[in-house]
Design an enzyme around this catalytic site. Structure first.
Site, PDB file in Angstrom:
ATOM      1  CB  CYS A   2      -0.859   0.034   1.265  1.00  0.00           C
ATOM      2  SG  CYS A   2      -1.825  -1.465   1.520  1.00  0.00           S
ATOM      3  NE  ARG A  27       4.072   1.944  -1.778  1.00  0.00           N
ATOM      4  CZ  ARG A  27       5.240   1.347  -1.605  1.00  0.00           C
ATOM      5  NH1 ARG A  27       6.231   1.594  -2.413  1.00  0.00           N
ATOM      6  NH2 ARG A  27       5.422   0.506  -0.609  1.00  0.00           N
ATOM      7  CD1 TRP A  75      -1.900  -5.583  -2.776  1.00  0.00           C
ATOM      8  CD2 TRP A  75      -2.971  -4.764  -4.554  1.00  0.00           C
ATOM      9  NE1 TRP A  75      -2.032  -6.587  -3.682  1.00  0.00           N
ATOM     10  CE2 TRP A  75      -2.680  -6.126  -4.774  1.00  0.00           C
ATOM     11  CE3 TRP A  75      -3.653  -4.047  -5.548  1.00  0.00           C
ATOM     12  CZ2 TRP A  75      -3.044  -6.772  -5.962  1.00  0.00           C
ATOM     13  CZ3 TRP A  75      -4.010  -4.703  -6.707  1.00  0.00           C
ATOM     14  CH2 TRP A  75      -3.700  -6.038  -6.906  1.00  0.00           C
ATOM     15  CG  ASN A 101       3.249  -0.406   2.855  1.00  0.00           C
ATOM     16  OD1 ASN A 101       2.726  -1.406   2.358  1.00  0.00           O
ATOM     17  ND2 ASN A 101       4.452   0.007   2.518  1.00  0.00           N
ATOM     18  N   GLY A 102       2.080  -2.895   4.804  1.00  0.00           N
ATOM     19  CA  GLY A 102       2.785  -4.102   5.242  1.00  0.00           C
ATOM     20  C   GLY A 102       1.805  -5.127   5.786  1.00  0.00           C
ATOM     21  CD  GLU A 481       5.236 -18.758 -16.355  1.00  0.00           C
ATOM     22  OE1 GLU A 481       4.269 -19.257 -16.933  1.00  0.00           O
ATOM     23  OE2 GLU A 481       5.313 -17.539 -16.092  1.00  0.00           O
ATOM     24  CE  LYS A 485       5.943 -14.903 -18.239  1.00  0.00           C
ATOM     25  NZ  LYS A 485       4.876 -14.948 -17.357  1.00  0.00           N
ATOM     26  CD  GLU A 488       3.455 -13.794 -21.141  1.00  0.00           C
ATOM     27  OE1 GLU A 488       2.240 -13.592 -21.239  1.00  0.00           O
ATOM     28  OE2 GLU A 488       3.981 -14.235 -20.102  1.00  0.00           O
ATOM     29  CG  HIS A 504       7.587 -40.332 -28.950  1.00  0.00           C
ATOM     30  ND1 HIS A 504       7.814 -41.632 -29.352  1.00  0.00           N
ATOM     31  CD2 HIS A 504       7.936 -40.274 -27.651  1.00  0.00           C
ATOM     32  CE1 HIS A 504       8.254 -42.340 -28.324  1.00  0.00           C
ATOM     33  NE2 HIS A 504       8.339 -41.536 -27.272  1.00  0.00           N
ATOM     34  CE  LYS A 603      -0.736  -8.530 -14.253  1.00  0.00           C
ATOM     35  NZ  LYS A 603       0.349  -9.513 -14.441  1.00  0.00           N
TER      36      LYS A 603
HETATM   37  C1  G6P Z   1      -3.782 -13.382 -19.051  1.00  0.00           C
HETATM   38  C2  G6P Z   1      -2.373 -12.905 -18.718  1.00  0.00           C
HETATM   39  C3  G6P Z   1      -1.514 -14.072 -18.232  1.00  0.00           C
HETATM   40  C4  G6P Z   1      -2.187 -14.737 -17.043  1.00  0.00           C
HETATM   41  C5  G6P Z   1      -3.594 -15.224 -17.431  1.00  0.00           C
HETATM   42  C6  G6P Z   1      -4.362 -15.703 -16.228  1.00  0.00           C
HETATM   43  O1  G6P Z   1      -3.768 -14.145 -20.215  1.00  0.00           O
HETATM   44  O2  G6P Z   1      -1.781 -12.315 -19.852  1.00  0.00           O
HETATM   45  O3  G6P Z   1      -0.242 -13.594 -17.823  1.00  0.00           O
HETATM   46  O4  G6P Z   1      -1.401 -15.807 -16.603  1.00  0.00           O
HETATM   47  O5  G6P Z   1      -4.347 -14.128 -17.979  1.00  0.00           O
HETATM   48  O6  G6P Z   1      -4.608 -14.608 -15.391  1.00  0.00           O
HETATM   49  P1  G6P Z   1      -5.015 -14.742 -13.891  1.00  0.00           P
HETATM   50  O7  G6P Z   1      -5.256 -13.330 -13.446  1.00  0.00           O
HETATM   51  O8  G6P Z   1      -6.262 -15.573 -13.829  1.00  0.00           O
HETATM   52  O9  G6P Z   1      -3.883 -15.385 -13.167  1.00  0.00           O
END
Ligand code: G6P
Length: 608
Positions: A2, A27, A75, A101-102, A481, A485, A488, A504, A603
């Site tokens: 926060c 934040r 937050w 905050n914390g 993953e 990364k 994307e 295979h 996002k």
């Molecule tokens: C979007 C984002 C990904 C994320 C996925 C799931 O596609 O670009 O980075 O992993 O959604 O999002 P969530 O908020 O459910 O973890």
């Protein structure tokens, strides 16, 4: 995470507090509030949502008069975003107002004690114990009361405090959370970082842990917890303040990569006690868990990959069969779920439409649903039977890093919790495992030091069209993953393959100079991985192997090596993913891609 701000001086406080909060909004931004003291009375104004609505509702602070006050942008971690949970929080007698905050790790014990003494709580926050404790221990000396209360708190905190008996004194204290003091001839200010201070002054003091700052309009004093005055140096901010919200990094993604040790620490905080895992307010009892014969994990994107890590760890530790499904597949495949199935839903945002729909389907079919979510009070959190929050703080970069790492950490906690209650691992195993989980942040810090080398290494892939990641077991989970990364944010085609499956069909794509990342940290299968590395190396692949420090047997077959510190076999995902996040970042960086906002991505995907 926060943001807090406080001011005492010769100017109206509210407009300054609102301006500071606006700058700290990165934040956290789910609710906000200010408290201003005038004529012995504290007035609070709060809002759910962005600071803008607080600015509007107070006519930019004009409706709240007074020259001393504190503010907070939230937050949520403990308690959903709501007016009751928004800061500042007041003591029962309205003498004290507090912003925080914390995370106060021992808040539930303190809260229970206070409740037994008749104290009424108005919020679900960990913070609210602080004003009530101040009221309890105050005997006319504010600094003594603050010092006493700070000594009782465990965890991380930065606090801003005002008291009606002290018409122009602002008090602050901190431990492990940032707090900066600003010194000016118009008054003195405090804030979580310099962005909120710089409009008033460039002269700042960094408050240390377990130090108390006492600010009046013309003086800033700092004392330790025994009340001894400390000499503090005033430094001048000479750098670009707008970079502060990115912590000095060029992009949020790198800032968030570097926040991972802290985010994991925060996610573990208060949840490991005496060698076992404690989930506060869990409705899934040990008895109910014993009736579960299958676990289904549902998620999208990186959260799905965290789920795959979870499958390996949970099955190993609990022996309960565990399957992982993509939410968009699960919801339309007439899934076999009943009340003996436990569903675990993972989502950083807590708003992903497919995940939410899958959750509802699992619930409809009678399953108990636990969600692992970062955003408190989100739709997925609200729809679940139990929630385990990842306390990662807001994640801004579209490509998740700390979100993923904290989800994986919760998987470890859940596996240890379930293994304990099912008796599938003995107490010593669980305590040792959890000690290793707690050591992860330190090991990750070490990996982050490889940033510059990875930056150099990443130049190799700038003109690459297509590449592969291979691994087995948990290494394979990380390969998925790592590959996501890279693709994307750098737009390079990449595939993650279970190393044993390559032969295979896909091995036909291995040709001279094709980059293959071999993930080889899961020791049990090191020999098998070595064979798979030989297979691709023999066909001309350029092999970059990631292995544990000291395990040099891969060097002969690899063109480049990345080493990470050795951890418990089941925890390799947490270390191994880090260099690949950094590598992906730098490939995108060298290519000039829009790292924080990659094309075509969002996002939070709230549509199907
Ligand atoms: C979007 C984002 C990904 C994320 C996925 C799931 O596609 O670009 O980075 O992993 O959604 O999002 P969530 O908020 O459910 O973890």
């Amino acid at each position: 995470m926060c943001g807090i701000v406080g001011f005492t001086g010769n100017l109206p406080a509210a407009p300054l507090l609102l301006d500071g909060l606006h700058r700290l909004e990165y934040r956290g931004y789910d609710s906000a509030g200010i408290a201003v003291l005038e004529n012995g009375k504290i007035t609070t104004e709060k809002t759910v949502g962005r600071i803008k609505s607080l600015i509007d509702s107070t006519d930019n602070g004009k409706t709240v008069s007074g020259n001393i006050g504190i503010g907070h942008t939230r937050w949520a971690t403990h308690g959903a975003p709501s007016l009751e949970n928004a800061h500042p929080h007041l003591s029962g007698n309205c003498k004290f107002a507090v912003v925080h905050n914390g995370i106060i790790e021992n808040y539930s014990t303190l809260r229970k004690e206070l409740k037994n003494e008749g104290v009424k709580f108005l919020s679900q926050t960990d913070t609210e114990v602080v004003p009530h404790l101040l009221e309890k221990y105050y005997n006319g000396n504010l600094i003594e009361a603050v010092s006493k209360v700070v000594k009782m708190l465990e965890g991380s905190f930065a606090l801003g405090i005002i008291c009606t008996d002290y018409p122009d004194t602002l008090v602050a204290a901190k431990r492990f959370s940032p707090l900066i003091l600003g010194v000016s001839d118009k008054g003195n200010i405090l804030a979580s970082d310099v962005t909120a201070i710089a409009s008033l002054t460039k002269d700042i003091i960094y408050l240390g842990d377990d130090e108390i700052a006492v600010l009046t309009p013309d003086k800033t004093e700092v004392v330790d917890l025994s009340g001894k005055a400390l000499e503090k140096e005033v430094s001048e901010i000479t750098w670009d303040v707008s970079a502060a919200e990115k912590g000095g990094f060029e992009h949020f993604m790198m800032k968030e990569i570097f926040e991972q040790p802290k985010a994991i620490k925060q996610t573990l905080s208060g949840r490991i006690k005496n060698g076992e895992v404690v989930f506060e307010d869990f409705t899934l009892t040990a008895d109910k868990l014993k009736g579960i014969n299958r676990i289904v994990i549902i998620a999208c994107g990186s959260a799905y990959h965290a789920g795959i890590v979870g499958k390996y760890v949970i099955e190993d530790m609990t022996r309960i069969p565990c399957e992982v499904d993509l939410a968009s597949e699960f919801r339309y495949r007439n899934p076999i779920i009943d009340d003996e199935t436990l569903t675990i839903v993972i989502s950083q945002s807590g708003e992903t439409a497919d995940t939410l729909a899958a959750l509802k389907e699992a619930k409809r079919l009678g399953s108990h649903v636990i969600s692992i979510v970062n955003v408190v009070g989100s739709s997925i959190a609200n729809a679940s039977d139990d929630v385990i929050y990842t306390w990662a703080g807001p994640e801004i970069a579209v490509a998740t890093t700390k979100g993923y790492s904290t989800q994986v950490s919760v998987m470890y906690l859940f596996a240890a919790w379930a293994a304990k209650h099912l008796g599938t691992k003995d107490d010593k195993y669980i305590a040792d495992f959890l000690a290793e989980v707690k050591a992860l942040p330190q090991k990750i810090e070490k990996i982050l030091l490889q940033k510059d080398r990875l930056k150099e290494m990443a130049k190799r892939c700038v003109n690459t069209q297509s590449l592969f990641f291979i691994g087995r077991n948990l290494d394979y989970a990380v390969a998925l993953e790592a590959s996501l990364k890279l693709k994307e944010i750098s737009y390079i085609h990449s595939e993650a393959y279970a190393a044993g499956e390559l032969k295979h069909g896909t091995i036909s794509l291995i040709e001279e100079d094709r980059t293959v990342f071999a993930l080889s940290c899961y020791n049990d299968l090191a020999d098998k991985m070595l064979s798979n590395i030989k297979e691709v190396a023999a066909r001309g692949a350029y092999v970059i192997t990631c292995a544990n420090e000291g395990e040099t047997e891969f060097e002969k077959e690899s063109n480049q090596m990345i080493y990470v510190p050795k951890v418990h076999e089941l925890l390799v995902a947490s270390t191994e993913v880090i260099p690949f996040q950094i590598y992906a970042y730098y490939v995108a960086y060298h290519k000039g891609c829009d790292i924080d906002k990659p094309r075509n991505l969002a996002k939070s995907v709230t549509v199907e």
